[in-house]
Design an enzyme around this catalytic site. Structure first.
Site, PDB file in Angstrom:
ATOM      1  N   CYS A   2       0.846  -1.182   0.000  1.00 36.54           N
ATOM      2  CA  CYS A   2       0.000   0.000   0.000  1.00 36.54           C
ATOM      3  C   CYS A   2       0.892   1.246   0.000  1.00 36.54           C
ATOM      4  O   CYS A   2       2.034   1.199   0.440  1.00 36.54           O
ATOM      5  CB  CYS A   2      -0.928   0.097   1.203  1.00 36.54           C
ATOM      6  SG  CYS A   2      -1.966  -1.342   1.421  1.00 36.54           S
ATOM      7  N   ARG A  27       2.842   0.393  -5.466  1.00 31.68           N
ATOM      8  CA  ARG A  27       2.794  -0.324  -4.192  1.00 31.68           C
ATOM      9  C   ARG A  27       1.485  -1.086  -4.000  1.00 31.68           C
ATOM     10  O   ARG A  27       1.314  -1.812  -3.021  1.00 31.68           O
ATOM     11  CB  ARG A  27       2.964   0.658  -3.031  1.00 31.68           C
ATOM     12  CG  ARG A  27       4.261   1.434  -3.078  1.00 31.68           C
ATOM     13  CD  ARG A  27       4.374   2.354  -1.900  1.00 31.68           C
ATOM     14  NE  ARG A  27       4.437   1.606  -0.658  1.00 31.68           N
ATOM     15  CZ  ARG A  27       5.534   1.055  -0.162  1.00 31.68           C
ATOM     16  NH1 ARG A  27       6.674   1.200  -0.790  1.00 31.68           N
ATOM     17  NH2 ARG A  27       5.509   0.391   0.960  1.00 31.68           N
ATOM     18  N   TRP A  72      -3.215  -2.355  -1.576  1.00 33.51           N
ATOM     19  CA  TRP A  72      -3.037  -3.728  -2.023  1.00 33.51           C
ATOM     20  C   TRP A  72      -3.665  -4.579  -0.923  1.00 33.51           C
ATOM     21  O   TRP A  72      -3.154  -4.642   0.193  1.00 33.51           O
ATOM     22  CB  TRP A  72      -1.557  -4.057  -2.187  1.00 33.51           C
ATOM     23  CG  TRP A  72      -1.308  -5.403  -2.790  1.00 33.51           C
ATOM     24  CD1 TRP A  72      -1.360  -5.732  -4.120  1.00 33.51           C
ATOM     25  CD2 TRP A  72      -0.945  -6.604  -2.096  1.00 33.51           C
ATOM     26  NE1 TRP A  72      -1.062  -7.064  -4.287  1.00 33.51           N
ATOM     27  CE2 TRP A  72      -0.805  -7.622  -3.072  1.00 33.51           C
ATOM     28  CE3 TRP A  72      -0.738  -6.927  -0.755  1.00 33.51           C
ATOM     29  CZ2 TRP A  72      -0.459  -8.919  -2.742  1.00 33.51           C
ATOM     30  CZ3 TRP A  72      -0.397  -8.230  -0.434  1.00 33.51           C
ATOM     31  CH2 TRP A  72      -0.256  -9.220  -1.429  1.00 33.51           C
ATOM     32  N   ASN A  97      -0.463   1.224   6.115  1.00 29.97           N
ATOM     33  CA  ASN A  97       0.233   0.241   5.279  1.00 29.97           C
ATOM     34  C   ASN A  97       0.851  -0.762   6.248  1.00 29.97           C
ATOM     35  O   ASN A  97       1.565  -0.368   7.166  1.00 29.97           O
ATOM     36  CB  ASN A  97       1.312   0.975   4.465  1.00 29.97           C
ATOM     37  CG  ASN A  97       2.305   0.023   3.828  1.00 29.97           C
ATOM     38  OD1 ASN A  97       1.968  -1.108   3.511  1.00 29.97           O
ATOM     39  ND2 ASN A  97       3.529   0.486   3.632  1.00 29.97           N
ATOM     40  N   GLY A  98       0.554  -2.057   6.043  1.00 26.41           N
ATOM     41  CA  GLY A  98       1.099  -3.069   6.954  1.00 26.41           C
ATOM     42  C   GLY A  98      -0.006  -4.032   7.367  1.00 26.41           C
ATOM     43  O   GLY A  98      -1.077  -4.065   6.753  1.00 26.41           O
ATOM     44  N   GLU A 481      13.637 -16.447 -14.976  1.00 25.94           N
ATOM     45  CA  GLU A 481      13.282 -15.037 -15.014  1.00 25.94           C
ATOM     46  C   GLU A 481      12.372 -14.739 -16.221  1.00 25.94           C
ATOM     47  O   GLU A 481      11.414 -13.971 -16.115  1.00 25.94           O
ATOM     48  CB  GLU A 481      14.568 -14.196 -15.041  1.00 25.94           C
ATOM     49  CG  GLU A 481      14.397 -12.699 -15.119  1.00 25.94           C
ATOM     50  CD  GLU A 481      13.584 -12.080 -13.977  1.00 25.94           C
ATOM     51  OE1 GLU A 481      13.276 -12.758 -12.990  1.00 25.94           O
ATOM     52  OE2 GLU A 481      13.241 -10.894 -14.112  1.00 25.94           O
ATOM     53  N   LYS A 485       8.610 -13.265 -15.894  1.00 27.09           N
ATOM     54  CA  LYS A 485       8.166 -12.040 -16.587  1.00 27.09           C
ATOM     55  C   LYS A 485       6.880 -12.322 -17.364  1.00 27.09           C
ATOM     56  O   LYS A 485       5.927 -11.557 -17.314  1.00 27.09           O
ATOM     57  CB  LYS A 485       9.219 -11.516 -17.577  1.00 27.09           C
ATOM     58  CG  LYS A 485      10.470 -10.913 -17.014  1.00 27.09           C
ATOM     59  CD  LYS A 485      10.289  -9.582 -16.346  1.00 27.09           C
ATOM     60  CE  LYS A 485       9.904  -9.727 -14.928  1.00 27.09           C
ATOM     61  NZ  LYS A 485      10.837  -9.721 -13.883  1.00 27.09           N
ATOM     62  N   GLU A 488       3.842 -12.931 -15.027  1.00 36.39           N
ATOM     63  CA  GLU A 488       3.460 -11.718 -14.285  1.00 36.39           C
ATOM     64  C   GLU A 488       2.606 -10.773 -15.128  1.00 36.39           C
ATOM     65  O   GLU A 488       1.616 -10.237 -14.649  1.00 36.39           O
ATOM     66  CB  GLU A 488       4.724 -10.930 -13.880  1.00 36.39           C
ATOM     67  CG  GLU A 488       5.376 -11.359 -12.608  1.00 36.39           C
ATOM     68  CD  GLU A 488       6.616 -10.517 -12.303  1.00 36.39           C
ATOM     69  OE1 GLU A 488       6.732 -10.049 -11.174  1.00 36.39           O
ATOM     70  OE2 GLU A 488       7.484 -10.345 -13.191  1.00 36.39           O
ATOM     71  N   HIS A 504      12.492 -35.756 -17.451  1.00 39.35           N
ATOM     72  CA  HIS A 504      12.030 -36.311 -16.168  1.00 39.35           C
ATOM     73  C   HIS A 504      10.642 -35.806 -15.800  1.00 39.35           C
ATOM     74  O   HIS A 504      10.260 -35.838 -14.633  1.00 39.35           O
ATOM     75  CB  HIS A 504      13.043 -35.975 -15.063  1.00 39.35           C
ATOM     76  CG  HIS A 504      14.397 -36.569 -15.298  1.00 39.35           C
ATOM     77  ND1 HIS A 504      14.607 -37.920 -15.372  1.00 39.35           N
ATOM     78  CD2 HIS A 504      15.603 -35.992 -15.532  1.00 39.35           C
ATOM     79  CE1 HIS A 504      15.885 -38.160 -15.618  1.00 39.35           C
ATOM     80  NE2 HIS A 504      16.501 -36.995 -15.725  1.00 39.35           N
ATOM     81  N   LYS A 603       4.490  -3.856  -6.533  1.00 36.20           N
ATOM     82  CA  LYS A 603       5.937  -3.818  -6.738  1.00 36.20           C
ATOM     83  C   LYS A 603       6.703  -4.037  -5.445  1.00 36.20           C
ATOM     84  O   LYS A 603       7.668  -4.782  -5.407  1.00 36.20           O
ATOM     85  CB  LYS A 603       6.324  -2.470  -7.334  1.00 36.20           C
ATOM     86  CG  LYS A 603       7.789  -2.345  -7.559  1.00 36.20           C
ATOM     87  CD  LYS A 603       8.095  -1.822  -8.916  1.00 36.20           C
ATOM     88  CE  LYS A 603       9.538  -2.049  -9.284  1.00 36.20           C
ATOM     89  NZ  LYS A 603       9.760  -3.323  -9.942  1.00 36.20           N
TER      90      LYS A 603
HETATM   91  C1  G6P Z   1       7.501  -8.251  -5.666  1.00 36.65           C
HETATM   92  C2  G6P Z   1       7.702  -7.688  -7.056  1.00 36.65           C
HETATM   93  C3  G6P Z   1       8.791  -8.468  -7.779  1.00 36.65           C
HETATM   94  C4  G6P Z   1      10.068  -8.471  -6.969  1.00 36.65           C
HETATM   95  C5  G6P Z   1       9.827  -9.014  -5.551  1.00 36.65           C
HETATM   96  C6  G6P Z   1      11.030  -8.791  -4.657  1.00 36.65           C
HETATM   97  O1  G6P Z   1       6.928  -9.501  -5.740  1.00 36.65           O
HETATM   98  O2  G6P Z   1       6.507  -7.730  -7.796  1.00 36.65           O
HETATM   99  O3  G6P Z   1       9.036  -7.869  -9.039  1.00 36.65           O
HETATM  100  O4  G6P Z   1      11.033  -9.243  -7.601  1.00 36.65           O
HETATM  101  O5  G6P Z   1       8.735  -8.319  -4.948  1.00 36.65           O
HETATM  102  O6  G6P Z   1      11.203  -7.407  -4.501  1.00 36.65           O
HETATM  103  P1  G6P Z   1      12.527  -6.713  -4.057  1.00 36.65           P
HETATM  104  O7  G6P Z   1      12.180  -5.247  -3.987  1.00 36.65           O
HETATM  105  O8  G6P Z   1      12.902  -7.268  -2.722  1.00 36.65           O
HETATM  106  O9  G6P Z   1      13.555  -6.995  -5.089  1.00 36.65           O
END
Ligand code: G6P
Length: 608
Positions: A2, A27, A72, A97-98, A481, A485, A488, A504, A603
């Site tokens: 948030c 956020r 969020w 937030n929290g 990765e 991507k 997501e 396997h 994020k």
């Molecule tokens: C969230 C984001 C990801 C990120 C992860 C870790 O899930 O959506 O993109 O990789 O947090 O975030 P950080 O800020 O610790 O790299």
């Protein structure tokens, strides 16, 4: 997570709050709201749409004191009634937030004394608690402090009261919050990007701090309630760095910023002729002498960068390295080795799981901690002994791109420094690696030229439900990765496998509907990978291969080859990441998803 923003000024603060919220949407963005004190009333607007919708809904609202929030959801579905700010008795308003862990018992108690709840959130208990203390007399500050004393959990909060139109109270514990100091106006925000249009002067609150904000001054109290002075910093963030500019999405902008982000991150090394431990902090030389292993803790994309680093650290520096998902590590009984270097990797430096893992590692007996992070004043940086700041600049798209490649650059530097210290890097090798690093931004620039080709390729993925990514060795984490991507932002179910593991299990999934994306560097595992690709082709799987020059993998029926430049040796994972980022972006664009704010995600995940 948030996002919080608050303002107290002699001008109307609603535009400031709305602009701040827009900057904080990364956020969380499942609802947004604001409240101001105006003519002895609390005027509130809330929306389950984006900030643009809230802007319309608040067009009639004006005021000189206000707090705002972008959410969020953790407790209660995303809905208008659960959107912040939450009110108590129409006289106290709170944004939070929290997570309040003891909210159920507090709620039961508050109900028993007559408070009526209008939401399913944990936050609403804070509003009622503050009210219950405030009505007994005393100040808004003392009422908030008393309420905080009853909370268990994590919070950053902003509190205002209808009868106190010139004061804003805020506090933080476990979630980020800062003060923006203006001229006859003051602000609060979850991060500085929200305030760049109004001030560059920032005070970072520390754990347990409570602050009372007035028009022309503010006071900060520490966890024990003692007045404290916290330094005022001048933020180095520029307003432009958080603007979209000519790009359609932040993600695309950030993909194309990678050459510059890498150049900035590597600046100190590339301008010097040698690698020194001091890059990681004053105490690094002494610390690195003492360590005999590395444990990397991180989440999401940052975890994937750790997986690449494990290969580098073991092969080049000869140091045993383990990589763990932070949220698992903190709850696992593990054996501490006091000579392990704990490396946390985090873009935001505020990820609750990573922060908790760091503190857990310290608590069980790991004194040596290093943070690799993109945010200078973040909690993870402050709580680590050693640090390396990736200089990617603000990353706003939820899907991490430039943070990942700059983390890799930082981890490669760490590898080289440790290798050198252990006598595993001679002067010639050091010179060559430094030369490769200097060349890296140009090499990335060259790969970005694949954009038109990848854009066309993306059309083939639009109607797919699943995708399989394959890589080997150093490039298996790049496959991970790439899959992350794609899922997501395009919502296509994507999985990554080390190519040798295909037989396997996952081979059973392969048919003509399953696109298989392979990362094919020209390294020692190339011939093995080629055999794995044959296994796919033999089952009718459609192959999309990102192949280095000279791999002799040709396009043919069912095999689409995208030609990468020369093999870049140890730095190849960084180059191979770029096309996969572009692929995910263009597939998402074709599918019409919200690229920068994919559903259900945020994020910066500052809750567990
Ligand atoms: C969230 C984001 C990801 C990120 C992860 C870790 O899930 O959506 O993109 O990789 O947090 O975030 P950080 O800020 O610790 O790299």
């Amino acid at each position: 997570m948030c996002g919080i923003v608050g303002a107290l000024s002699q001008r109307n603060v609603v535009p400031i709050l709305l602009q701040g919220l827009q900057r904080l949407e990364y956020r969380g963005y499942d609802s947004a709201g604001l409240v101001v004190v105006d003519e002895k009333q609390l005027k509130r607007a809330r929306s389950t749409g984006r900030v643009a919708d809230l802007t319309q809904k608040s067009s009639d609202i004006k005021g000189q004191l206000g707090i705002a929030h972008t959410r969020w959801a953790t407790h209660g579905v995303p809905s208008e009634r659960n959107a912040h700010p939450h009110l108590s008795s129409d006289s106290i308003a709170v944004v939070h937030n929290g997570i309040i862990e003891n909210y159920e018992e507090l709620r039961a108690h508050l109900k028993s004394v007559g408070y009526v709840f209008t939401s399913d959130t944990d936050t609403e208990v804070i509003a009622h608690l503050v009210h219950s203390h405030y009505k007994k007399g005393g100040t808004l500050l003392s009422a908030t402090q008393a309420a905080l004393g009853e909370l268990v959990g994590a919070y950053a909060i902003g509190v205002i009261a209808i009868d106190n139109p010139q004061q804003l109270i805020c506090a933080r514990k476990g979630s980020p919050l800062l003060l923006g100091v203006g001229n006859q106006e003051n602000f609060i925000a979850s991060d500085m990007s929200a305030l760049l249009a109004v001030t560059k002067n920032v005070v970072y609150l520390e754990e347990g701090d409570v602050a009372e904000i007035n028009l022309d001054n503010y006071r900060v109290f520490d966890v024990k309630g003692k007045p404290v002075v916290r330094d005022v910093h001048v933020s180095e963030l520029s307003n432009d760095s958080v603007e979209l500019g000519e790009y359609r999405h932040y993600m695309l902008k950030e993909i194309f910023e990678q050459p510059q982000a890498l150049a900035n991150t590597l600046e100190s090394v590339c301008n010097s002729q040698s690698l020194i431990p001091g890059l990681f902090g004053a105490e690094a030389a002494a610390t690195f002498e003492q360590i005999n292993s590395v444990l990397i803790l991180a989440c999401g994309t940052s975890h994937n960068s750790g997986l690449v680093a494990r290969n580098w650290l073991e092969e080049i520096s000869g140091i045993p390295c383990a990589v763990e998902i932070a949220s698992e590590y903190r709850y696992r009984t593990s054996v501490a080795n006091p000579n392990t270097l704990i490396v946390t990797i985090s873009q935001s430096g505020e990820t609750a799981d990573t922060l908790a893992a760091l503190n857990h590692a310290k608590a069980i007996g790991h004194p040596h901690t290093l943070a690799i992070c993109n945010v200078a004043e973040s909690a993870i940086i402050r709580q680590s002994k050693l640090r390396f700041l990736t200089r990617a600049g603000p990353e706003i798209g939820v899907a991490s791109t430039k943070a990942f490649t700059t983390q890799l650059a930082a981890l490669f530097l760490l590898t080289l420094v440790l290798a050198k210290q252990r006598g595993r890097l001679n002067a010639q090798q050091e010179k060559e690696h430094l030369q490769e690093l200097r060349h890296l931004p140009i090499a990335v620039q060259a790969v970005l030229k694949l954009e038109p080709e990848i854009k066309k390729l993306a059309e083939k993925f639009v109607n797919k439900q699943h995708a399989l990514f394959l890589g080997r060795g150093l490039h298996y984490p790049i496959a991970l990765e790439g899959a992350l991507k794609l899922k997501e932002i395009s919502y296509i179910h994507a999985e990554a496998y080390p190519a040798g593991e295909l037989k396997h299990g996952p081979l059973a999934l392969v048919d003509k509907e399953m696109p298989v994306i392979a990362v094919a560097p020209n390294d020692t595992l190339l011939e093995k990978l080629k055999s794995n690709l044959q296994e796919v082709r033999a089952r009718g799987g459609e192959l999309y291969v990102f192949a280095d020059a000279n791999t002799r993998i040709q396009s043919s029926e069912g095999v689409h080859v995208m030609q990468m430049p020369e093999h870049a040796g140890f730095l190849s994972p960084i180059l191979h990441t770029i096309p996969l980022q572009l692929l995910a972006y263009y597939v998402a664009l074709e599918k019409g998803t919200d690229v920068d704010k994919p559903r259900n995600l945020a994020k910066s995940v500052t809750v567990e």
